[in-house]
Design a protein around this motif. Structure first.
Motif, PDB file in Angstrom:
ATOM      1  N   ARG A 174      26.723  37.145  36.584  1.00 38.50           N
ATOM      2  CA  ARG A 174      28.092  37.161  36.075  1.00 38.50           C
ATOM      3  C   ARG A 174      28.216  37.711  34.669  1.00 38.50           C
ATOM      4  NH1 ARG A 174      29.861  31.103  38.212  1.00 38.50           N
ATOM      5  NH2 ARG A 174      30.049  31.672  40.428  1.00 38.50           N
ATOM      6  N   ASP A 221      28.262  40.233  31.706  1.00 30.12           N
ATOM      7  CA  ASP A 221      28.460  41.675  31.549  1.00 30.12           C
ATOM      8  C   ASP A 221      27.615  42.166  30.381  1.00 30.12           C
ATOM      9  OD1 ASP A 221      30.282  41.711  33.613  1.00 30.12           O
ATOM     10  OD2 ASP A 221      31.970  41.263  32.287  1.00 30.12           O
ATOM     11  N   ARG A 253      24.208  42.129  41.274  1.00 32.88           N
ATOM     12  CA  ARG A 253      25.454  41.961  40.523  1.00 32.88           C
ATOM     13  C   ARG A 253      26.578  42.777  41.148  1.00 32.88           C
ATOM     14  NH1 ARG A 253      25.207  43.473  34.318  1.00 32.88           N
ATOM     15  NH2 ARG A 253      23.883  41.606  34.292  1.00 32.88           N
ATOM     16  N   LYS A 254      26.273  44.012  41.544  1.00 30.18           N
ATOM     17  CA  LYS A 254      27.294  44.843  42.194  1.00 30.18           C
ATOM     18  C   LYS A 254      27.748  44.213  43.513  1.00 30.18           C
ATOM     19  CE  LYS A 254      25.520  49.140  40.176  1.00 30.18           C
ATOM     20  NZ  LYS A 254      24.890  50.466  40.448  1.00 30.18           N
ATOM     21  N   LEU A 258      30.035  41.201  42.771  1.00 29.85           N
ATOM     22  CA  LEU A 258      31.388  41.588  42.381  1.00 29.85           C
ATOM     23  C   LEU A 258      32.208  42.028  43.590  1.00 29.85           C
ATOM     24  CD1 LEU A 258      30.677  43.552  39.066  1.00 29.85           C
ATOM     25  CD2 LEU A 258      31.576  41.220  39.322  1.00 29.85           C
ATOM     26  N   ASP A 313      33.117  38.875  45.453  1.00 25.36           N
ATOM     27  CA  ASP A 313      34.124  38.107  44.740  1.00 25.36           C
ATOM     28  C   ASP A 313      35.515  38.676  44.966  1.00 25.36           C
ATOM     29  OD1 ASP A 313      35.172  36.173  43.148  1.00 25.36           O
ATOM     30  OD2 ASP A 313      34.676  37.151  41.255  1.00 25.36           O
ATOM     31  N   THR A 314      35.615  40.002  44.981  1.00 20.03           N
ATOM     32  CA  THR A 314      36.909  40.640  45.254  1.00 20.03           C
ATOM     33  C   THR A 314      37.311  40.471  46.714  1.00 20.03           C
ATOM     34  OG1 THR A 314      36.432  42.270  43.528  1.00 20.03           O
ATOM     35  CG2 THR A 314      38.192  42.792  45.080  1.00 20.03           C
TER      36      THR A 314
END
Length: 322
Positions: A131, A133, A185-186, A189, A192-193
């Motif tokens: 999470r 950045d 991580r990609k 994300l 999560d979307t």
């Protein structure tokens, strides 16, 4: 000459177009629903540290998991103390003693405390790495000092000799390499979307498909069957994932422990999948029964209304004796 009545015009094209559009919308909704469930489980299930620790806590009492942890602990101790033990009978006797001690430790309350602490620390480290950045990915590491401290206090509470002499050292263990963090991580994300938008899109498409359909009862039936099919596919996907995960392990002796962990992590997903299957079948059956019984009940009500009230029979005249 009498004018001819215009021939009736059958409007089949608009109904066909509406049914085709409804079918497309319902198919898309049924495809997005299981994907949304899978994304929501991945984000709100294993991705929550507290829920993850509570899910993994019962595995501390699983025999297969305890044996796998005892083997890992024993191998780690022997690997660190290998040069001092030498080889031969002494090494074999010491190895048996270490393995027995590790198995005995996995049956104590201190092991359960260490199990929860280690799982929570490792999971929090992985989430923090996914999470955060930053310009570049950093490996996920765990500081073992809090875990060792909790185990030390637990052993001291149980009056284990020399427990207070256990050193609490800040040792960082890497649980996720840096090269894997960027890729995961990609994916996180994206999940999560998708966890927010896919269920919402499925609900909107389903409502639009029912509203557009020429026969809404059939649309509801099709939506129920599609939902049940999506739930069944999720059940099969979870089972196939378990088989592939266990088949890919290099050590077949630890497959029962890995299977127990996999079952614990996917328990919520399996439950939701079966609920989707049952709910879809119930909705489809209810819509089908409504279509079968509804017209008959309406015809009976119309027949009773057109018959009108039945008059009471006239009373028979009473005879008066002469």
């Amino acid at each position: 000459m009498p004018e001819r009545e215009p021939a009736p015009v059958f409007r089949k094209a608009p109904s066909r177009a509406r049914n085709a559009l409804s079918a497309v919308l319902l198919v898309l909704a049924c495809l997005l629903l299981p994907l949304g469930v899978l994304a929501s489980w991945a984000v709100h299930g294993p991705a929550d540290t507290g829920r993850y620790v509570r899910t993994m806590a019962p595995l501390a009492s699983d025999p297969d998991v305890r044996d796998a942890v005892a083997d890992a602990l024993g191998d780690g101790v022997l690997r660190e103390a290998g040069p001092e033990l030498g080889t031969g009978a002494l090494h074999g006797a010491t190895g048996d003693f270490v393995q027995d001690a590790a198995r005995s430790f996995t049956r104590t309350e201190a092991f359960r405390t260490a199990w929860d602490a280690a799982n929570g620390a490792a999971h929090a480290a992985v989430l923090r790495a996914l999470r955060e950045d930053g310009p570049r990915a950093v490996p996920a590491t765990v500081d073992l000092a809090p875990v060792i401290d909790r185990v030390k206090r637990r052993l001291a509470h149980d009056h284990v000799p020399f427990a207070h002499r256990i050193p609490v050292t800040h040792t960082r263990v890497q649980v996720l390499p840096a090269e894997d963090v960027d890729r995961l991580r990609k994916g996180y994300l994206v999940l999560d979307t998708a966890a927010f938008w896919l269920p919402l899109a499925a609900a909107v498409l389903a409502a639009a498909g029912i509203a557009v359909a020429a026969c809404r009862r059939r649309a509801v039936t099709a939506l129920g069957l599609g939902t049940a099919l999506g739930g069944g596919l999720l059940v099969l996907a979870v089972a196939a994932g378990r088989h592939l995960t266990l088949a890919g392990l290099p050590d077949p002796l630890h497959r029962p422990a890995a299977g127990a962990v996999y079952d614990a992590l996917t328990a919520t997903l399996r439950t939701v999948s079966w609920l989707l299957l049952a709910l879809g079948l119930a909705v489809a059956l209810g819509a089908w029964l409504t279509g079968r019984c509804g017209p008959r009940l309406a015809a009976r009500r119309r027949a009773r209304g057109s018959a009108g009230p039945v008059a009471d029979p006239a009373p028979e005249p009473t005879r008066v004796p002469a």
